[in-house]
Design an enzyme around this catalytic site. Structure first.
Site, mmCIF file in Angstrom:
data_model
loop_
_atom_site.group_PDB
_atom_site.id
_atom_site.type_symbol
_atom_site.label_atom_id
_atom_site.label_comp_id
_atom_site.label_asym_id
_atom_site.label_seq_id
_atom_site.Cartn_x
_atom_site.Cartn_y
_atom_site.Cartn_z
ATOM 1 N N MET A 95 0.834 -1.210 0.000
ATOM 2 C CA MET A 95 0.000 0.000 0.000
ATOM 3 C C MET A 95 0.869 1.260 0.000
ATOM 4 S SD MET A 95 -3.449 -0.892 2.010
ATOM 5 C CE MET A 95 -2.845 -0.670 3.656
ATOM 6 N N LEU A 142 6.666 3.282 1.384
ATOM 7 C CA LEU A 142 7.570 2.133 1.490
ATOM 8 C C LEU A 142 8.717 2.358 2.470
ATOM 9 C CD1 LEU A 142 7.771 1.180 -2.303
ATOM 10 C CD2 LEU A 142 6.207 0.302 -0.560
ATOM 11 N N ASN A 183 12.132 -0.136 4.538
ATOM 12 C CA ASN A 183 13.043 -1.250 4.242
ATOM 13 C C ASN A 183 12.395 -2.628 4.390
ATOM 14 O OD1 ASN A 183 15.339 0.055 3.325
ATOM 15 N ND2 ASN A 183 15.935 0.608 5.422
ATOM 16 N N HIS A 218 9.421 -3.404 3.203
ATOM 17 C CA HIS A 218 8.919 -3.668 1.846
ATOM 18 C C HIS A 218 10.089 -4.021 0.914
ATOM 19 C CE1 HIS A 218 5.679 -0.711 3.225
ATOM 20 N NE2 HIS A 218 4.985 -1.766 2.907
ATOM 21 N N GLY A 276 4.913 -10.291 4.089
ATOM 22 C CA GLY A 276 5.677 -10.182 5.334
ATOM 23 C C GLY A 276 4.958 -10.874 6.484
ATOM 24 N N ASP A 318 2.436 -9.361 9.139
ATOM 25 C CA ASP A 318 0.996 -9.586 9.003
ATOM 26 C C ASP A 318 0.761 -11.097 8.923
ATOM 27 O OD1 ASP A 318 -0.043 -6.673 8.473
ATOM 28 O OD2 ASP A 318 1.746 -6.901 7.262
ATOM 29 N N SER A 323 6.841 -0.144 9.759
ATOM 30 C CA SER A 323 5.456 -0.051 9.294
ATOM 31 C C SER A 323 5.242 1.320 8.672
ATOM 32 C CB SER A 323 4.498 -0.221 10.480
ATOM 33 O OG SER A 323 3.203 0.186 10.127
ATOM 34 N N SER A 324 4.436 1.357 7.622
ATOM 35 C CA SER A 324 4.115 2.651 7.002
ATOM 36 C C SER A 324 3.454 3.560 8.022
ATOM 37 C CB SER A 324 3.157 2.438 5.832
ATOM 38 O OG SER A 324 3.723 1.522 4.925
#
Ligand code: AMP
Length: 279
Positions: free
Chosen positions: A30, A33, A35, A37, A147, A150, A185-186
């Site tokens: 989503m 981004l 590290n 991701h 990941g 989640d 986390s974003s």
């Protein structure tokens, strides 16, 4: 790196790739981004010939409209980050491109959708399944990388792939953390400086609770977490559970060696999740 916003153009490009027997790895995100991701991109690059990353803030998986509105969006920065990481293709569709009609699909994930994130975010996994199925049909990758931050989502995606009768391989990738242990986390970008400091207590409490669970017991570990979080102003515990690999809640301390502990907390308005394996 090639950037596509239209499904037809991406499909045409990928057809050319598949026609010459090149394997396709897919990393759905989503955006905003970090590290974590990028680690998925690196794993995909090692495993596949071509890596496709998608950035799509999926409205159907947000059960809280305010959360959707405040979700961080930084497409130019993301594109530059992906380019630097050696990603081959970026797919950034609009909401209309993914959902041309207001088609509501309902999925049945049984027990898995009734616990933890499924319980506290009603409709969330239905929205995740809806978008991932759509993206899988568009990209048709050989492998897709997710990941384990989640953890429950990975289980949902594996169940989805089974329901789709698809042979896309789902690869579960490790959690990347900041130097102080906070899971990347974003949503971390939405934390104030003070909140960010408070958030770093989450992995520390999780580590301590793990030791308590292993040496004293599950009940004591849960009590410890709820007491510690109560002491922290601006932090609210949504859940902390110690489960087996299938996310059945454990009550017998004898089984705890192979457990996973999962947590969801609010730091101010921002909801963070994390998990830790016991073995
Ligand atoms: P998101 O953009 O939050 O939907 O995440 C996209 C993918 O990146 C999901 O498969 C996440 O599980 C994964 N991811 C998010 N944070 C991390 C992290 N800290 N380490 C590894 N993977 C992550």
């Amino acid at each position: 790196m090639l950037i596509f916003t239209k499904i037809a153009e991406l499909r045409a490009f990928l057809k050319g790739i598949k026609d010459v027997n090149q394997s396709v790895g897919f990393v759905p995100t989503m955006g905003a981004l970090h590290n974590g991701h990028i680690s998925l991109i690196s794993i995909s690059k090692k495993a596949c010939n071509i890596t496709v990353c998608s950035i799509f803030v999926n409205p159907t998986q947000f059960n809280d409209k305010a959360d959707l509105k405040r979700y961080p969006r930084m497409p130019e920065k993301d594109a530059a980050f992906l380019e630097k990481a050696g990603c081959d293709v970026l797919f950034m569709p609009s909401v209309e491109e993914i959902y041309p009609t207001e088609k509501k699909e309902t999925y049945d994930f049984g027990y898995l959708n009734t616990v933890l994130e499924g319980k506290y975010r009603p409709g969330h996994f239905n929205g995740v399944a809806q978008v991932v199925k759509r993206l899988f049909e568009i990209v048709a990758p050989d492998k897709a990388f997710f990941g384990s931050k989640d953890y429950q989502q990975v289980m949902i995606i594996k169940a989805l792939v089974k329901q789709m009768n698809s042979n896309i391989e789902i690869v579960n990738c490790p959690i990347l953390r900041e130097a102080d242990g906070l899971a990347m986390s974003s949503r971390n970008t939405l934390l104030s400086k003070e909140e960010r400091e408070i958030a770093s207590l989450v992995p520390k409490i999780m580590q301590e609770a793990k030791q308590i669970a292993l040496t004293t017991g599950i009940h004591e570990a849960k009590q410890f977490v709820s007491n510690e979080i109560l002491k922290i102003p601006d932090m609210k515990l949504e859940y902390y559970e110690i489960c087996d690999a299938d996310l059945n809640e454990l009550t017998d301390t004898k089984q705890v060696k192979n457990a996973i502990a999962l947590i969801a907390v609010f730091v101010g308005k921002i909801r963070l999740i994390d998990n830790i394996m016991f073995n």
